[in-house]
Enzyme design. Structure first.
Site, PDB file in Angstrom:
ATOM      1  N   ARG A 288     -32.530 -31.053  10.398  1.00  0.00           N
ATOM      2  CA  ARG A 288     -32.212 -29.681   9.983  1.00  0.00           C
ATOM      3  C   ARG A 288     -30.702 -29.445   9.974  1.00  0.00           C
ATOM      4  NH1 ARG A 288     -36.928 -29.208  13.192  1.00  0.00           N
ATOM      5  NH2 ARG A 288     -35.698 -28.868  15.088  1.00  0.00           N
ATOM      6  N   ARG A 289     -29.963 -30.556   9.961  1.00  0.00           N
ATOM      7  CA  ARG A 289     -28.499 -30.476   9.987  1.00  0.00           C
ATOM      8  C   ARG A 289     -27.880 -31.071   8.724  1.00  0.00           C
ATOM      9  NH1 ARG A 289     -27.648 -32.646  16.243  1.00  0.00           N
ATOM     10  NH2 ARG A 289     -29.033 -31.099  17.231  1.00  0.00           N
TER      11      ARG A 289
ATOM     12  N   CYS B 267     -16.404 -19.413  -2.933  1.00  0.00           N
ATOM     13  CA  CYS B 267     -17.479 -18.455  -3.199  1.00  0.00           C
ATOM     14  C   CYS B 267     -18.824 -19.061  -2.814  1.00  0.00           C
ATOM     15  CB  CYS B 267     -17.487 -18.050  -4.670  1.00  0.00           C
ATOM     16  SG  CYS B 267     -16.065 -17.069  -5.163  1.00  0.00           S
TER      17      CYS B 267
ATOM     18  N   SER C  62     -20.185 -14.663  -2.704  1.00  0.00           N
ATOM     19  CA  SER C  62     -19.806 -13.764  -3.789  1.00  0.00           C
ATOM     20  C   SER C  62     -20.188 -14.412  -5.108  1.00  0.00           C
ATOM     21  CB  SER C  62     -18.295 -13.500  -3.736  1.00  0.00           C
ATOM     22  OG  SER C  62     -17.858 -12.762  -4.862  1.00  0.00           O
ATOM     23  N   GLY C  63     -20.916 -13.691  -5.941  1.00  0.00           N
ATOM     24  CA  GLY C  63     -21.366 -14.271  -7.195  1.00  0.00           C
ATOM     25  C   GLY C  63     -21.119 -13.371  -8.390  1.00  0.00           C
TER      26      GLY C  63
ATOM     27  N   ASN D  48     -22.892 -22.014 -11.483  1.00  0.00           N
ATOM     28  CA  ASN D  48     -23.260 -22.453 -10.140  1.00  0.00           C
ATOM     29  C   ASN D  48     -24.692 -22.977 -10.098  1.00  0.00           C
ATOM     30  OD1 ASN D  48     -21.574 -19.475  -9.018  1.00  0.00           O
ATOM     31  ND2 ASN D  48     -20.692 -21.513  -9.198  1.00  0.00           N
TER      32      ASN D  48
ATOM     33  N   HIS E 184     -22.840  -9.614  -7.942  1.00  0.00           N
ATOM     34  CA  HIS E 184     -22.272  -8.484  -8.669  1.00  0.00           C
ATOM     35  C   HIS E 184     -22.097  -8.753 -10.162  1.00  0.00           C
ATOM     36  CE1 HIS E 184     -18.912 -10.916  -7.031  1.00  0.00           C
ATOM     37  NE2 HIS E 184     -18.392 -10.755  -8.241  1.00  0.00           N
TER      38      HIS E 184
END
Length: 318
Positions: free
Chosen positions: A180-181, A200, A221-222, A231, A261
């Protein structure tokens, strides 16, 4: 094959109807939602938008740039990729060495003033050419600081040396696939002030189940109209490349966003996009003779049957 972009279209629509209008760093203004998620099953095809043309060559060259550990736009310019030009150009025009026309707030001014836009484009063209031709200039002004390539491949250690997070996570997937790492982080608080644009897409985690490799991205932030489609395709491609090297099948790409946004000067473009009908997703082809992530070149990655609507242009907020 299936239409894969519906989660993206649904989120665009939700932001337009339910989002909060906010001011932002660029002065443009946005409508945003906090804490959104999209899921894409990579077994159904490759999740690149069909409701507008996405230049896959730019996605390939940018991802390969990241994976090289490169932070200088020269490699991108050599592949006719201008995604990061504005950030490097900003460093140049704000320097003491720049003696050209005033470029203050060039992003907004180029949208509002046709004459200034012409001058700005001329200055940008001269800047790009100098980065390509002048090694010393490129090293000083083409470098964006400790952005993705540096953090992925050369995370600086306090005691000296660096960590290659990409190679580390590939090795971990091979040795301990159920860990899980399996995480790669691009957010280094010490380097944020000196980066051209603080990361971002901050962190991603791999997950292995039933011989399939999935990836979840956290993006702080998108820019939903311009940036997020890139992306989505970029990280879907990354999953496929890492799956190839680790001997797994691509599973799912989960895209989690903090501030998702839409810039106010993209509203009309978003409405146009939402009025279009999506096509079936294309398929991704990777050169069967290549296995290691580091060995892939532009020619080794292609889309098959990519059918799409036309381009919708929109200004970049810098």
């Amino acid at each position: 094959m299936a239409t894969l972009e519906q989660p993206y279209l649904d989120l665009l629509s939700k932001i337009m109807s339910e989002g909060h209008d906010k001011e932002d760093r660029t002065g443009t203004g946005t409508r945003s939602l906090f804490g959104a998620q999209m899921r894409f099953d990579l077994n159904d095809g490759f999740p690149i938008l069909t409701t507008k043309k996405i230049p896959f060559g730019l996605i390939k060259s940018e991802l390969l740039w990241f994976l090289r550990g490169d932070t200088n736009i020269r490699f991108l310019l050599e592949h006719n990729n201008h995604i990061w030009d504005e950030w490097a150009f900003k460093n140049w025009v704000e320097s003491n060495e720049y003696q050209g026309p005033d470029m203050t707030n060039f992003g907004l001014r180029s949208q509002q003033d046709p004459e200034f836009k012409r001058i700005y484009q001329e200055e940008m063209k001269k800047f790009d050419q100098k980065v390509l031709e002048d090694q010393t200039f490129a090293e000083k002004y083409g470098n964006l600081g400790d952005v993705y390539g540096a953090q992925w491949r050369h995370w600086q250690k306090r005691e000296g040396g660096f960590i290659d997070q990409i190679q580390n996570v590939i090795d971990q997937i091979k040795k301990t696939p159920y860990s899980r790492r399996l995480i790669v982080s691009a957010w280094n608080p010490e380097d944020v002030p000196t980066s051209a644009l603080p990361p971002c897409h901050v962190l991603f985690q791999f997950y292995v189940n039933d011989g399939c490799l999935s990836l979840q991205l956290y993006q702080r932030s998108g820019d939903m109209f311009l940036g997020v489609p890139f992306n989505i395709a970029s990280y879907a491609l990354l999953v496929n490349l890492v799956a190839r090297e680790t001997g797994l099948k691509p599973g799912e790409f989960i895209h989690t966003l903090g501030d998702a946004h839409i810039y106010k000067n993209h509203f009309n473009q978003v409405k146009e996009l939402l009025n279009r009908s999506a096509y079936d997703a294309p398929m991704l082809w990777l050169n069967p003779d290549k296995k290691l992530v580091q060995d892939f070149e532009m020619k080794d990655i292609k889309l098959i049957n990519y059918r799409h609507h036309g381009t919708i242009k929109a200004p970049v907020a810098v």
